[in-house]
Design a protein around this motif. Structure first.
Motif, PDB file in Angstrom:
ATOM      1  N   GLN A   6       0.803  -1.262   0.211  1.00 59.73           N
ATOM      2  CA  GLN A   6      -0.102  -0.038  -0.113  1.00 59.73           C
ATOM      3  C   GLN A   6       0.939   1.289  -0.127  1.00 59.73           C
ATOM      4  O   GLN A   6       0.452   2.307  -0.628  1.00 59.73           O
ATOM      5  CB  GLN A   6      -0.929  -0.035   1.148  1.00 59.73           C
ATOM      6  CG  GLN A   6      -1.974   0.914   1.042  1.00 59.73           C
ATOM      7  CD  GLN A   6      -2.755   0.847   2.498  1.00 59.73           C
ATOM      8  OE1 GLN A   6      -2.273   0.600   3.635  1.00 59.73           O
ATOM      9  NE2 GLN A   6      -4.228   1.037   2.346  1.00 59.73           N
ATOM     10  N   THR A 259     -12.362   0.511   4.815  1.00 68.51           N
ATOM     11  CA  THR A 259     -12.043  -0.081   3.797  1.00 68.51           C
ATOM     12  C   THR A 259     -12.519  -1.757   3.963  1.00 68.51           C
ATOM     13  O   THR A 259     -13.128  -2.017   2.625  1.00 68.51           O
ATOM     14  CB  THR A 259     -10.490  -0.307   4.185  1.00 68.51           C
ATOM     15  OG1 THR A 259      -9.980   0.973   4.267  1.00 68.51           O
ATOM     16  CG2 THR A 259      -9.773  -0.980   2.828  1.00 68.51           C
ATOM     17  N   ASN A 263     -14.920  -3.543   1.133  1.00 70.00           N
ATOM     18  CA  ASN A 263     -14.433  -4.814   0.437  1.00 70.00           C
ATOM     19  C   ASN A 263     -15.725  -5.863   0.663  1.00 70.00           C
ATOM     20  O   ASN A 263     -15.992  -6.612  -0.162  1.00 70.00           O
ATOM     21  CB  ASN A 263     -13.321  -5.363   1.319  1.00 70.00           C
ATOM     22  CG  ASN A 263     -12.160  -4.941   0.844  1.00 70.00           C
ATOM     23  OD1 ASN A 263     -11.933  -4.361  -0.254  1.00 70.00           O
ATOM     24  ND2 ASN A 263     -11.251  -4.941   1.807  1.00 70.00           N
TER      25      ASN A 263
END
Ligand code: AMO
Length: 430
Positions: A6, A259, A263
């Motif tokens: 990341q 996040t 997802n």
């Protein structure tokens, strides 16, 4: 040194990443790889004419889901994930994966839950599966923080016990030297004993074992129970603690798990609002009678069909209160003015029960009477009854199923999806 995927940006210049080969594509002159670690995905582009021999050899040999170390130059690349690509100087296979894979990590082929659970280590490489357990971790963190701030003491009670807690059925017998023993169904008796010890507020998060023979989407044979017991409190006091805990846990997940929720493609994550409605058992039965075909009467347990019908009517989290004493465990305190009902409650999500609790009987003789009435032998409960003869404060508490909390929070179809390695009637491995 290896950096999380990341944090690789075009500004990095050079980078070394270690991860799994998520996807690979060979376009003749160019080979493309997507390398994945738990933080993200990066494209590795190999220009075959310019690449070192060793890189070409590794690229040719590698299979999907192998673990590789790749180091090289980072360049901006608009079309690649994260807007950058890595051109390798070195490409090393640390662990080669066999092919074919038992499960498609990239999810082009949807898999049955059983196949997924058989290969959980691969299944959990998928971001949407990992997200469930990252959210579960965040929820447990919020729950522990809530208890610690509220002055609760964390306790650990035995899981190998001599007597049933919740009644005789659903017990797993185990071999314990020359004695009869069982896996504990609930920390109930022990958390109550700690009220006699003067601890006042205790919590435990631990395994409970139930030999349930139902193979359903909400029953496990090994579950995680979040339990509390509080002295000088009644059922209303501990219902307030429970609804505050639920609200705080949802809020923490919303605030810290953006996040992971993405997802899971959850776009409408709502934090429930307290106070939750209190629905008397008699009214709950009335709603079920109007809405479902199968017969249900006052005094019956509220089964799955009734639970769903009442849940639809209520719309959000709610409590069912004022239960008939007869259908609750011996430790639930009957109302003084009408002992046919008791100070017990269930916390309900529209889909299912999440928690049960009650103000407890703290008077020794009444407790013996209630144990006997349930057809149980008070002699088997002597270790539990003894503290009630030496100054037992009034107290109340509840047990909340961690897996059902996560299942309903994330709208998972099956409770097994909220457990890494579920135990059910047919599943003892892995
Ligand atoms: P109860 O038996 O209702 O109450 O259990 C409390 C909560 O634990 C969860 N749970 C389960 N989850 C998955 N699979 C199972 N087989 C399973 N069994 C229970 C549920 C349930 O609501 N001693 C009391 C609690 C108390 O009064 O403090 C008790 O164990 O979410």
């Amino acid at each position: 040194m290896r950096i999380p995927i990341q944090s690789v940006t075009p500004a990095s210049g050079t980078a070394e990443v270690i991860g799994w080969v998520h996807e690979m594509r060979d376009l003749g002159g160019l080979a493309f790889f997507l390398i994945r670690d738990r933080t993200g995905i990066i494209q590795v582009t190999v220009p075959k004419k310019k690449a070192p021999e060793a890189v070409l050899a590794a690229v040719k040999a590698v299979s999907r889901e192998s673990v590789v170390r790749v180091a090289g130059t980072v360049k901006a690349m608009e079309k690649a994930p994260g807007g950058r690509e890595l051109i390798p100087d070195t490409f090393e296979i640390l662990s080669m994966s066999e092919s074919p894979l038992p499960l498609d990590v990239v999810e082009k082929v949807p898999a049955e839950l059983d196949t997924r659970l058989d290969a959980r280590f691969l299944d959990a490489r998928r971001p949407r599966v990992a997200a469930v357990f990252q959210i579960r971790s965040a929820a447990m963190h919020a729950i522990t923080g809530f208890f610690e701030r509220a002055g609760f003491t964390n306790i650990t009670t035995p899981k190998i016990v001599a007597a049933a807690t919740e009644g005789g059925t659903e017990l797993f017998p185990i071999a314990y030297f020359d004695k009869e023993a069982f896996l504990n169904q609930s920390p109930q008796l022990y958390k109550q004993m700690m009220m006699a010890a003067g601890f006042e507020k205790v919590y435990e998060i631990g395994p409970i074992f139930r030999a349930e023979e139902h193979n359903t989407t909400k029953h496990l044979n090994e579950a995680t129970s979040i339990d509390i017991e509080v002295s000088f409190a009644d059922h209303n006091d501990v219902m307030k603690i429970l609804e505050d805990l639920i609200v705080e846990t949802y809020a923490h997940v919303r605030n810290t798990c953006g996040t992971q929720l993405a997802n899971l493609e959850i776009t409408d994550f709502e934090v429930p609002k307290a106070p939750f409605p209190r629905l008397p058992y008699a009214e709950a039965i009335g709603i079920a009678q109007k809405k479902i075909a199968e017969p249900i009467r006052y005094g019956d347990d509220i089964g799955t069909t009734a639970e769903k019908a009442i849940g639809e009517e209520m719309g959000g989290h709610y409590f069912i209160v004022d239960w008939p004493t007869e259908i609750r465990p011996y430790y639930a305190m009957p109302y003084e003015d009408d002992p046919s009902i008791c100070r017990a409650f269930d916390l309900m999500h529209p889909r299912m029960e999440l928690s049960s609790g009650a103000q407890r009987v703290h008077e020794h003789d009444l407790l013996v009477k209630q144990i006997t009435k349930k057809g149980l032998n008070p002699e088997n409960f002597e270790f539990y009854l003894r503290p009630f003869r030496y100054g037992m404060p009034p107290h109340a508490g509840w047990g909340l199923g961690a897996e059902r909390l996560i299942q309903t929070m994330l709208d998972l179809g099956n409770v097994r999806e909220a457990v890494l390695f579920p135990r059910d009637m047919h599943r003892l491995v892995p």
